[in-house]
Design a protein around this motif. Structure first.
Motif, PDB file in Angstrom:
ATOM      1  N   THR A   6       0.838  -1.198   0.000  1.00 36.01           N
ATOM      2  CA  THR A   6       0.000   0.000   0.000  1.00 36.01           C
ATOM      3  C   THR A   6       0.873   1.248   0.000  1.00 36.01           C
ATOM      4  OG1 THR A   6      -0.108   0.120   2.413  1.00 36.01           O
ATOM      5  CG2 THR A   6      -1.765  -1.236   1.302  1.00 36.01           C
ATOM      6  N   ARG A   8       0.453   3.623   1.973  1.00 35.42           N
ATOM      7  CA  ARG A   8       0.713   3.920   3.388  1.00 35.42           C
ATOM      8  C   ARG A   8       2.019   3.273   3.839  1.00 35.42           C
ATOM      9  NH1 ARG A   8      -2.299   5.840   7.362  1.00 35.42           N
ATOM     10  NH2 ARG A   8      -4.242   5.576   6.154  1.00 35.42           N
ATOM     11  N   ASP A  20      -1.658  15.530   0.143  1.00 36.04           N
ATOM     12  CA  ASP A  20      -3.083  15.432  -0.165  1.00 36.04           C
ATOM     13  C   ASP A  20      -3.430  13.960  -0.386  1.00 36.04           C
ATOM     14  OD1 ASP A  20      -5.621  16.983  -0.902  1.00 36.04           O
ATOM     15  OD2 ASP A  20      -5.377  15.667  -2.651  1.00 36.04           O
ATOM     16  N   GLY A  21      -4.692  13.622  -0.094  1.00 32.12           N
ATOM     17  CA  GLY A  21      -5.163  12.263  -0.362  1.00 32.12           C
ATOM     18  C   GLY A  21      -4.868  11.270   0.733  1.00 32.12           C
ATOM     19  N   ALA A  22      -4.864  11.702   2.002  1.00 34.96           N
ATOM     20  CA  ALA A  22      -4.582  10.788   3.106  1.00 34.96           C
ATOM     21  C   ALA A  22      -5.614   9.671   3.192  1.00 34.96           C
ATOM     22  CB  ALA A  22      -4.526  11.558   4.422  1.00 34.96           C
ATOM     23  N   ASP A  23      -6.831   9.931   2.722  1.00 33.61           N
ATOM     24  CA  ASP A  23      -7.893   8.917   2.782  1.00 33.61           C
ATOM     25  C   ASP A  23      -7.675   7.791   1.780  1.00 33.61           C
ATOM     26  OD1 ASP A  23      -9.113  10.421   4.731  1.00 33.61           O
ATOM     27  OD2 ASP A  23     -10.438  11.464   3.320  1.00 33.61           O
ATOM     28  N   TYR A  24      -6.736   7.973   0.830  1.00 38.72           N
ATOM     29  CA  TYR A  24      -6.544   6.976  -0.222  1.00 38.72           C
ATOM     30  C   TYR A  24      -5.263   6.157  -0.038  1.00 38.72           C
ATOM     31  CZ  TYR A  24      -9.466  10.739  -2.100  1.00 38.72           C
ATOM     32  OH  TYR A  24     -10.422  11.712  -2.252  1.00 38.72           O
ATOM     33  N   ASP A  26      -4.506   3.637   1.892  1.00 36.94           N
ATOM     34  CA  ASP A  26      -4.724   2.192   1.938  1.00 36.94           C
ATOM     35  C   ASP A  26      -5.414   1.678   0.683  1.00 36.94           C
ATOM     36  OD1 ASP A  26      -3.621   1.805   4.565  1.00 36.94           O
ATOM     37  OD2 ASP A  26      -5.444   2.709   5.376  1.00 36.94           O
ATOM     38  N   GLU A  27      -6.052   2.568  -0.021  1.00 39.67           N
ATOM     39  CA  GLU A  27      -6.781   2.179  -1.233  1.00 39.67           C
ATOM     40  C   GLU A  27      -5.832   1.946  -2.401  1.00 39.67           C
ATOM     41  OE1 GLU A  27      -9.665   4.554  -4.368  1.00 39.67           O
ATOM     42  OE2 GLU A  27      -9.890   4.954  -2.215  1.00 39.67           O
ATOM     43  N   ASP A 105      -6.723  14.691  -6.698  1.00 36.23           N
ATOM     44  CA  ASP A 105      -7.884  14.581  -5.827  1.00 36.23           C
ATOM     45  C   ASP A 105      -9.086  14.046  -6.602  1.00 36.23           C
ATOM     46  OD1 ASP A 105      -8.840  14.998  -3.119  1.00 36.23           O
ATOM     47  OD2 ASP A 105     -10.155  16.517  -3.987  1.00 36.23           O
ATOM     48  N   HIS A 108      -8.575  10.339  -6.880  1.00 38.22           N
ATOM     49  CA  HIS A 108      -8.339   9.664  -5.596  1.00 38.22           C
ATOM     50  C   HIS A 108      -6.908   9.097  -5.527  1.00 38.22           C
ATOM     51  CE1 HIS A 108     -12.911   8.879  -4.719  1.00 38.22           C
ATOM     52  NE2 HIS A 108     -12.619  10.155  -4.964  1.00 38.22           N
ATOM     53  N   PRO A 110      -3.079   9.794  -3.900  1.00 37.56           N
ATOM     54  CA  PRO A 110      -2.337  10.582  -2.898  1.00 37.56           C
ATOM     55  C   PRO A 110      -1.186  11.366  -3.545  1.00 37.56           C
ATOM     56  CG  PRO A 110      -2.611   8.294  -2.199  1.00 37.56           C
ATOM     57  CD  PRO A 110      -2.995   8.354  -3.647  1.00 37.56           C
TER      58      PRO A 110
END
Length: 334
Positions: A6, A8, A20-24, A26-27, A105, A108, A110
């Motif tokens: 990942t 991360r 930017d894109g901390a929510d992605y 693991d995606e 963004d 999606h 990072p």
């Protein structure tokens, strides 16, 4: 071998900053250790764009982007923000262009940053990804760090590999893996060995069971990984077995594309294998530094032969001149 990691995990191991894109994190997953520097893509040339790679932007790419209009740069960044692209990385503490943030963004993806130069962060990410994504081979044996030299001890089951390794640990050397060593090729000339997670810091000693080396001998008695530079193969001694006595024979074992030097040591009652392997490692290091005891022995032997030959010639020259005729007369009389 891991099929992917990942973003991360990349951030944590390469010490990157998330712009930017901390929510992605693991995606998005990374499937290749190759990293792209999109210089031609900045000019609009996308014929050979590798979207599955990490896209690294440095001073050159960001400086070029400042000469482009907002619409033109946004169009380029949207093309680069492919569904397969795992992440963007901006080096040298450069502020990412707003167009890059917007395009990433939307897709999606990072956007990461680093204070290191492009060359340094590229090297760090490549080394980490090459190790994680590389093909692995499990080898039955024990890997020990002896004076900084990675020595892989192999041999048939029950020959005494773990017991010998335990004695080496008591002598101050460090354990990397026991029983099973996971090996991967870091580059054209380097093999790295490490323990499977389930066996980390653990050893199996027949009659005792499982022991935790780090708890028994301290953190200085273990290492997480090491380069494999020498293989020591333990072989039960038999009367008809042939073993190298002078060190002239240079055996090798191929693991992946790397040829690793290998020596065979006979196992016999009364032999201190730990001291022998320790000496073998020290001798190998000395040879790597240019000192070869076998060549020294050959030189001394040749010098002794020459001295004996000169002594024999000198002795023959001191014989009386009448000796030869007397010998001839005796021969004729007989």
């Amino acid at each position: 071998m891991a099929d992917s990691v990942t973003v991360r995990e990349l951030v944590e191991n390469a010490r990157l900053t998330v712009y930017d894109g901390a929510d992605y994190l693991d995606e998005r997953r990374i499937t290749t250790p190759d990293i792209s520097r999109p210089g031609l893509e900045m000019t609009g040339y996308f014929n050979y764009y590798p979207p599955e790679r990490i896209q690294l932007l440095g001073i050159t790419e960001t400086s070029f982007s400042k000469k482009m209009s907002h619409d033109e740069l946004l169009m380029i960044m949207r093309k680069m923000a492919d569904p397969k692209t795992p992440c963007f990385v901006v080096s040298t503490n450069i502020e990412p262009p707003a167009e890059l943030i917007q395009a990433a963004d939307e897709a999606h993806i990072p956007v990461l940053g680093s204070k290191q130069t492009s060359s340094r962060i590229l090297s760090n990410m490549s080394i980490y990804l090459s190790g994680v994504l590389a093909k692995r081979q499990s080898i039955h044996g024990v890997l020990i760090d002896i004076y900084g030299l990675g020595v892989l001890i192999t041999g048939d089951s029950g020959v005494g590999k773990s017991e010998t390794a335990l004695e080496l640990i008591r002598r101050g050397h460090r354990l990397i893996a026991d029983d099973r060593v996971d090996v991967f090729q870091q580059d054209e000339q380097t093999l790295v060995g490490e323990a499977p997670k389930i066996l980390n810091h653990l050893m199996e000693i027949r009659g005792i069971g499982i022991i935790d080396v780090m708890n028994l001998y301290g953190a200085g008695a273990v290492r997480s990984s090491a380069k494999i530079q020498l293989i020591v193969h333990l072989q039960n001694w038999t009367t008809d077995a042939q073993f190298d006595r002078l060190g002239n024979a240079e055996d090798e074992r191929q693991i992946f594309d790397v040829q690793v030097p290998m020596i065979s040591i006979p196992v016999k009652t009364g032999r201190n294998l730990a001291i022998i392997i320790e000496s073998a490692a020290m001798n190998f290091r000395a040879r790597s530094m240019g000192y070869d005891a076998t060549k020294t022995f050959d030189h001394n032997l040749n010098q002794l032969i020459q001295e004996n030959s000169k002594r024999d010639e000198a002795a023959a020259g001191d014989l009386p001149t009448s000796a030869q005729p007397q010998d001839d007369q005796k021969a004729q009389g007989h």
